[in-house]
Design a protein around this motif. Structure first.
Motif, PDB file in Angstrom:
ATOM      1  N   ASP A 198       0.830  -1.210   0.000  1.00 47.10           N
ATOM      2  CA  ASP A 198       0.000   0.000   0.000  1.00 47.10           C
ATOM      3  C   ASP A 198       0.864   1.258   0.000  1.00 47.10           C
ATOM      4  O   ASP A 198       0.571   2.225  -0.726  1.00 47.10           O
ATOM      5  N   SER A 199       1.925   1.263   0.786  1.00 45.64           N
ATOM      6  CA  SER A 199       2.815   2.432   0.822  1.00 45.64           C
ATOM      7  C   SER A 199       3.530   2.618  -0.509  1.00 45.64           C
ATOM      8  O   SER A 199       3.670   3.743  -0.994  1.00 45.64           O
ATOM      9  N   ALA A 200       3.981   1.527  -1.105  1.00 43.36           N
ATOM     10  CA  ALA A 200       4.661   1.612  -2.404  1.00 43.36           C
ATOM     11  C   ALA A 200       3.721   2.182  -3.464  1.00 43.36           C
ATOM     12  O   ALA A 200       4.121   3.021  -4.283  1.00 43.36           O
ATOM     13  N   LEU A 201       2.459   1.742  -3.435  1.00 43.92           N
ATOM     14  CA  LEU A 201       1.477   2.255  -4.396  1.00 43.92           C
ATOM     15  C   LEU A 201       1.163   3.726  -4.132  1.00 43.92           C
ATOM     16  O   LEU A 201       1.077   4.534  -5.060  1.00 43.92           O
ATOM     17  N   GLU A 202       1.001   4.080  -2.861  1.00 39.26           N
ATOM     18  CA  GLU A 202       0.690   5.466  -2.500  1.00 39.26           C
ATOM     19  C   GLU A 202       1.801   6.410  -2.931  1.00 39.26           C
ATOM     20  O   GLU A 202       1.544   7.540  -3.370  1.00 39.26           O
ATOM     21  N   LEU A 203       3.063   5.959  -2.814  1.00 37.28           N
ATOM     22  CA  LEU A 203       4.213   6.767  -3.216  1.00 37.28           C
ATOM     23  C   LEU A 203       4.450   6.727  -4.723  1.00 37.28           C
ATOM     24  O   LEU A 203       5.276   7.488  -5.237  1.00 37.28           O
ATOM     25  N   ALA A 204       3.745   5.831  -5.429  1.00 37.18           N
ATOM     26  CA  ALA A 204       3.901   5.664  -6.886  1.00 37.18           C
ATOM     27  C   ALA A 204       5.370   5.445  -7.252  1.00 37.18           C
ATOM     28  O   ALA A 204       5.917   6.100  -8.137  1.00 37.18           O
ATOM     29  N   LEU A 205       6.010   4.501  -6.538  1.00 40.27           N
ATOM     30  CA  LEU A 205       7.424   4.235  -6.751  1.00 40.27           C
ATOM     31  C   LEU A 205       7.653   3.487  -8.056  1.00 40.27           C
ATOM     32  O   LEU A 205       6.913   2.566  -8.406  1.00 40.27           O
ATOM     33  N   ASN A 206       8.720   3.887  -8.756  1.00 41.16           N
ATOM     34  CA  ASN A 206       9.114   3.238 -10.000  1.00 41.16           C
ATOM     35  C   ASN A 206      10.619   3.134 -10.062  1.00 41.16           C
ATOM     36  O   ASN A 206      11.334   3.985  -9.507  1.00 41.16           O
ATOM     37  N   VAL A 207      11.125   2.119 -10.737  1.00 40.28           N
ATOM     38  CA  VAL A 207      12.565   1.986 -10.964  1.00 40.28           C
ATOM     39  C   VAL A 207      13.047   3.262 -11.649  1.00 40.28           C
ATOM     40  O   VAL A 207      12.399   3.766 -12.575  1.00 40.28           O
TER      41      VAL A 207
END
Length: 67
Positions: free
Chosen positions: A41-50
């Protein structure tokens, strides 16, 4: 945003491995790899990408040194 943590490392996301509940985020910090486990959920909320430039905040009461 102000935050009390002082151990901030700036790096670039090199890899993201999504699990069932947690994501493993690998950062390149000056040639050293730092791995963080955060919730999906945190990774999605931060919209993290390589390739994203991010800051890793390390908050700990103990830091062990080994030689």
């Amino acid at each position: 945003m102000n935050i009390s943590g002082r151990n901030k490392l700036t790096g670039t996301i090199k890899d993201i491995k999504n699990g069932t509940v947690m994501s493993q985020i690998t950062l390149d910090v000056g040639g050293q790899l730092v791995v963080s486990a955060i919730t999906n959920d945190s990774a999605l909320e931060l919209a993290l990408n390589v390739g994203d430039n991010v800051k890793a905040l390390i908050k700990s009461t103990d830091v062990m040194i080994m030689k």
